[in-house]
Write a protein that holds these residues in place. Structure first.
Motif, mmCIF file in Angstrom:
data_model
loop_
_atom_site.group_PDB
_atom_site.id
_atom_site.type_symbol
_atom_site.label_atom_id
_atom_site.label_comp_id
_atom_site.label_asym_id
_atom_site.label_seq_id
_atom_site.Cartn_x
_atom_site.Cartn_y
_atom_site.Cartn_z
ATOM 1 N N CYS A 5 -33.805 -44.410 74.283
ATOM 2 C CA CYS A 5 -34.511 -44.522 73.004
ATOM 3 C C CYS A 5 -35.901 -45.108 73.263
ATOM 4 N N PRO A 6 -36.954 -44.461 72.792
ATOM 5 C CA PRO A 6 -38.313 -44.953 73.049
ATOM 6 C C PRO A 6 -38.672 -46.202 72.234
ATOM 7 N N GLY A 18 -27.890 -36.736 70.105
ATOM 8 C CA GLY A 18 -27.367 -38.066 69.784
ATOM 9 C C GLY A 18 -28.477 -39.092 69.700
ATOM 10 N N LEU A 19 -29.442 -38.962 70.594
ATOM 11 C CA LEU A 19 -30.589 -39.872 70.569
ATOM 12 C C LEU A 19 -31.380 -39.719 69.274
ATOM 13 N N GLY A 28 -35.258 -45.404 61.196
ATOM 14 C CA GLY A 28 -35.797 -44.856 59.956
ATOM 15 C C GLY A 28 -36.801 -43.747 60.117
ATOM 16 N N GLU A 29 -36.920 -43.168 61.296
ATOM 17 C CA GLU A 29 -37.842 -42.057 61.478
ATOM 18 C C GLU A 29 -37.371 -41.169 62.633
ATOM 19 N N SER A 30 -37.824 -39.939 62.581
ATOM 20 C CA SER A 30 -37.446 -38.995 63.635
ATOM 21 C C SER A 30 -38.286 -39.220 64.879
ATOM 22 N N SER A 46 -45.621 -31.644 68.825
ATOM 23 C CA SER A 46 -45.392 -30.229 68.563
ATOM 24 C C SER A 46 -44.047 -30.064 67.876
ATOM 25 N N PRO A 47 -43.966 -29.204 66.850
ATOM 26 C CA PRO A 47 -42.678 -28.975 66.178
ATOM 27 C C PRO A 47 -41.633 -28.482 67.182
#
Length: 228
Positions: A5-6, A18-19, A28-30, A46-47
């Protein structure tokens, strides 16, 4: 392979999915999806469902200045390639194989007369290994087709396919039997058995299993190939 996880440095995620779920619920954010620009090498968002190749219109424009548009010589598909590949002729390996085959020379086999294709730089004069071997053969070959088939299939022990190729090399492409006709003729002669790859001398043949030692019982064949 685990994923980290960053944001919280947790590194026990077995998959990126899963991450992403963890990050969305816990933080709370992607997670932002980043990729590398094909032109400048910098990273940009990038999408995930439609990743881009360039980080900006400027990089896209600069990259296209250094690329050329070509047309596949086989299928006509347009492809954009770097200027360093400006001599590229095909869009895929399949098109390359098909296209290069058109550049081949058509030659006539010096043994059987069959027309075959070969790359222009190769000195090939014969269409197959069977013709190469027959060119070097030191045994006389009979004119009678059944006697020839008996020699190749029974006495020399070749399989049906090689017997077909060898008789083609002997009698020529225009006069040879087709592969199915070779099999039919061997069956008619009574010698079609499951020993195609074996080799015998004349003394080893059992007439009760394979029929007469030679087609039509012609004993002169034995004298012709006698080693005594």
């Amino acid at each position: 392979m685990s994923h980290e996880c960053p944001t919280c440095d947790r590194d026990d995620f077995d998959s990126k999915k899963g991450l992403r779920i963890h990050h969305s619920k816990a933080h709370g954010e992607s997670i932002r999806n980043t990729t590398t620009c094909d032109h400048c090498g910098g990273e940009f968002e990038s999408p995930r469902n439609a990743p881009g190749k360039y980080c900006s219109r400027k990089c896209m424009g600069l990259a296209r200045r250094n690329r050329v548009t070509l047309e596949c010589e086989t299928c006509g598909t347009e492809l954009e390639v770097p200027k360093s590949e400006a001599d590229r002729r095909f869009c895929s390996q399949d098109c390359r194989a098909e296209g290069l085959s058109k550049d081949d020379d058509l030659r006539s086999c010096e043994v059987c007369g069959r027309t075959f294709s070969v790359e222009p730089h190769k000195p090939t004069r014969l269409c197959s290994r069977a013709c190469q071997s027959e060119l070097k053969a030191d045994r006389p070959r009979p004119d009678d087709i059944e006697m020839l088939l008996w020699l190749l299939y029974v006495y020399e022990g070749y399989g049906v396919v090689e017997t077909f190729r060898r008789q083609r090399a002997v009698v020529g492409f225009d006069d040879c039997l087709k592969k199915g006709d070779v099999r039919d003729r061997l069956e008619e002669m009574g010698v079609m058995q499951e020993y195609n790859a074996a080799r015998w001398t004349l003394q080893d043949l059992d007439p009760d299993e394979v029929g007469d030692p030679t087609p039509d019982g012609d004993d002169s064949w034995e004298e012709l190939y006698s080693t005594g």
